[in-house]
Design a protein around this motif. Structure first.
Motif, PDB file in Angstrom:
ATOM      1  N   HIS A  30       4.663  -0.179   0.013  1.00 51.47           N
ATOM      2  CA  HIS A  30       5.331  -0.970   1.034  1.00 51.47           C
ATOM      3  C   HIS A  30       4.303  -1.840   1.751  1.00 51.47           C
ATOM      4  O   HIS A  30       3.103  -1.577   1.701  1.00 51.47           O
ATOM      5  CB  HIS A  30       6.083  -0.078   2.035  1.00 51.47           C
ATOM      6  CG  HIS A  30       5.158   0.823   2.809  1.00 51.47           C
ATOM      7  ND1 HIS A  30       4.712   2.029   2.315  1.00 51.47           N
ATOM      8  CD2 HIS A  30       4.600   0.686   4.042  1.00 51.47           C
ATOM      9  CE1 HIS A  30       3.912   2.589   3.200  1.00 51.47           C
ATOM     10  NE2 HIS A  30       3.817   1.800   4.263  1.00 51.47           N
ATOM     11  N   ASP A  58       0.977   5.079   1.902  1.00 48.78           N
ATOM     12  CA  ASP A  58       0.457   5.678   3.133  1.00 48.78           C
ATOM     13  C   ASP A  58      -0.269   6.996   2.864  1.00 48.78           C
ATOM     14  O   ASP A  58      -0.038   7.645   1.857  1.00 48.78           O
ATOM     15  CB  ASP A  58       1.621   5.988   4.085  1.00 48.78           C
ATOM     16  CG  ASP A  58       1.886   4.833   5.041  1.00 48.78           C
ATOM     17  OD1 ASP A  58       1.501   3.697   4.739  1.00 48.78           O
ATOM     18  OD2 ASP A  58       2.488   5.096   6.113  1.00 48.78           O
ATOM     19  N   HIS A  65       0.847  -1.201   0.000  1.00 54.24           N
ATOM     20  CA  HIS A  65       0.000   0.000   0.000  1.00 54.24           C
ATOM     21  C   HIS A  65       0.876   1.243   0.000  1.00 54.24           C
ATOM     22  O   HIS A  65       2.081   1.161   0.255  1.00 54.24           O
ATOM     23  CB  HIS A  65      -0.882   0.025   1.255  1.00 54.24           C
ATOM     24  CG  HIS A  65      -0.085   0.133   2.528  1.00 54.24           C
ATOM     25  ND1 HIS A  65       0.454  -0.965   3.166  1.00 54.24           N
ATOM     26  CD2 HIS A  65       0.296   1.203   3.271  1.00 54.24           C
ATOM     27  CE1 HIS A  65       1.108  -0.578   4.252  1.00 54.24           C
ATOM     28  NE2 HIS A  65       1.039   0.740   4.332  1.00 54.24           N
ATOM     29  N   GLN A  87       8.573   8.491   2.882  1.00 53.10           N
ATOM     30  CA  GLN A  87       8.484   7.848   4.178  1.00 53.10           C
ATOM     31  C   GLN A  87       9.858   7.329   4.586  1.00 53.10           C
ATOM     32  O   GLN A  87      10.591   6.777   3.762  1.00 53.10           O
ATOM     33  CB  GLN A  87       7.504   6.682   4.107  1.00 53.10           C
ATOM     34  CG  GLN A  87       7.348   5.986   5.453  1.00 53.10           C
ATOM     35  CD  GLN A  87       6.057   5.220   5.546  1.00 53.10           C
ATOM     36  OE1 GLN A  87       5.711   4.505   4.636  1.00 53.10           O
ATOM     37  NE2 GLN A  87       5.349   5.356   6.643  1.00 53.10           N
TER      38      GLN A  87
HETATM   39 FE   LIG Z   1       2.227   1.954   5.654  1.00 52.50          FE
END
Ligand SMILES: [Fe+2]
Ligand SMILES: C[N+](C)(C)CCCC[C@H](N)C(=O)O
Ligand SMILES: O=C(O)CCC(=O)C(=O)O
Length: 421
Positions: A389, A244, A242, A255
């Motif tokens: 991720h 984020d 997915h 991220q």
């Molecule tokens: Fe995540």
């Protein structure tokens, strides 16, 4: 000959009227002046070694080198780089665009070597270098990508042997930072090694690249499977691939993950290049790619745990592309957080599910999965607009820290170091 010109003029006038450039009350006198001008323009074509131009009623056509460019006359006046129209120190416009007549046309056009000179009805002169026009024209931009990338599956990424950078070098030298950012921009992931496994050092590392993006999860977050927040990330469960913060109007750009501790089994990190998968969809089913780029979706995050009360909604398609060159720049993919689909009628919904299935099939192909075990000292940066991720379920005590970075500021750093971003 005349008859042909007249027909041409008529259709051009109709076009202008349709586009609202000419008011409904077009007086005969105005018509006459437009008429005579247009006839004159149709005959105006100048030549130099490798540049020809032609003044059409509603645009200027320039052929230079091997490219044909078309410029709106207001655009040509608006982008004037003269000292009174443009501040070349701040790169800001001084000209009030709203003061430009929407029917403006140059009185004369002249070419001197590689510079085009436009004299406007009020006598103001605008000059453009032909290469500047090529670089800044729609036709020039259409053929270019904003961000060069290397798309990968597991094998391609492993074969590329992308080097990790060392924490100390990274802090000390711009060369190392540049190398890191270059790899990050090309692949959408990058690693820094030998980072002391503390929250402070991770923060220092992040701040070397960019501003930290503070969110509802805090500035630096620090999490274990303690159910402290209303999200499955705070459990020991496996998480499918997915991106984020799909429920933000602008999902977080980058991220950062640093596993500070893990005493137990499992917990490997899954990485999948979403752009590689989307590329496969484009090749196999272009109409499905298109649909995924058109149907707006909502993603939502509702949390009511302890002191944490949040309700976030983000709207946007799964695939976000630049309309002028169709370049993909953001994938929004999170099946957990996707909200009710109510933005398109049922038949489109069904076609969307088919397209989503095709994309998901690509994303789930084992050959596209890159698995890594995050260890203390090894910090992972993920382009959250491109690379998905996930994680394997795990046992034991696992502590992860990290943060999100402001995309604009990462790109800012990259550009300042001379990278294309
Ligand atoms: Fe995540
Ligand atoms: C990274 N951190 C633990 C802070 C947040 C996790 C957010 C998870 C959420 N389902 C999402 O995908 O946005
Ligand atoms: O626990 C992990 O490895 C990652 C969980 C996750 O997806 C996240 O925090 O965004």
């Amino acid at each position: 000959m005349w008859c042909h010109k007249l027909l041409h003029l008529q259709s051009s006038l109709q076009k202008l009227m349709k586009r609202g450039y000419i008011g409904q009350a077009l007086h005969l006198s105005n018509f006459k002046s437009l008429f005579s001008l247009s006839i004159h323009w149709c005959h105006t074509a100048s030549k130099c070694v490798n540049c020809t131009w032609h003044q059409h009623e509603d645009h200027l056509e320039i052929q230079y080198a091997s490219i044909v460019m078309r410029f709106d006359y207001v655009w040509l006046r608006d982008h004037c780089r003269s000292a009174s129209c443009y501040n070349s120190k701040t790169h800001q416009r001084s000209l009030d665009t709203a003061s430009v007549d929407l029917c403006i046309k140059p009185k004369t056009i002249r070419l001197d070597e590689t510079t085009l000179f436009f004299t406007w009805p009020d006598g103001h002169v605008t000059r453009y270098d032909l290469d500047w026009l090529v670089k800044n024209s729609y036709e020039g931009q259409k053929q270019k990508v904003i961000q060069p990338r290397i798309l990968w599956n597991a094998k391609l990424y492993q074969q590329a042997q992308v080097p990790s950078v060392d924490f100390q070098n990274f802090l000390k030298t711009n060369d190392e930072l540049k190398k890191f950012l270059q790899n990050f921009l090309l692949y959408g992931i990058a690693f820094v090694e030998n980072v002391p496994p503390t929250r402070e050092h991770t923060e220092k590392l992040a701040e070397r690249i960019s501003l930290i993006r503070e969110t509802i999860y805090g500035r630096m977050w620090y999490f274990t499977s303690d159910f402290s927040r209303g999200d499955t990330a705070y459990t020991k469960l496996a998480l499918d691939r997915h991106t984020d913060t799909t429920y933000f109007q602008e999902p977080c750009g980058i991220q950062v993950f640093h596993c500070l501790k893990h005493e137990g089994t499992g917990g490997k990190t899954l990485l999948v290049d979403g752009f590689y998968a989307a590329q496969q969809v484009l090749q196999k089913a272009p109409e499905e790619f298109e649909l995924l780029s058109k149907v707006p979706l909502k993603h939502e995050y509702i949390e009511n745990v302890g002191e944490c009360h949040n309700h976030m909604i983000g709207v946007g398609p799964v695939l976000n592309i630049y309309p002028w060159n169709k370049e993909l720049y953001l994938i929004r993919y999170n099946n957990y957080d996707r909200a009710v689909i109510n933005t398109v009628p049922y038949d489109v919904v069904h076609r969307w599910y088919i397209a989503h299935r095709t994309l998901t099939t690509e994303l789930r192909k084992p050959e596209n999965e890159l698995w890594v075990k995050l260890k203390p000292g090894k910090v992972l940066f993920i382009d959250n607009w491109r690379v998905l991720h996930g994680r394997e379920s795990f046992t034991g005590y696992r502590q992860l820290c990290g943060c999100y970075l402001t995309r604009d500021d990462v790109l800012n750093t990259a550009r300042l170091l001379g990278l294309r971003a």
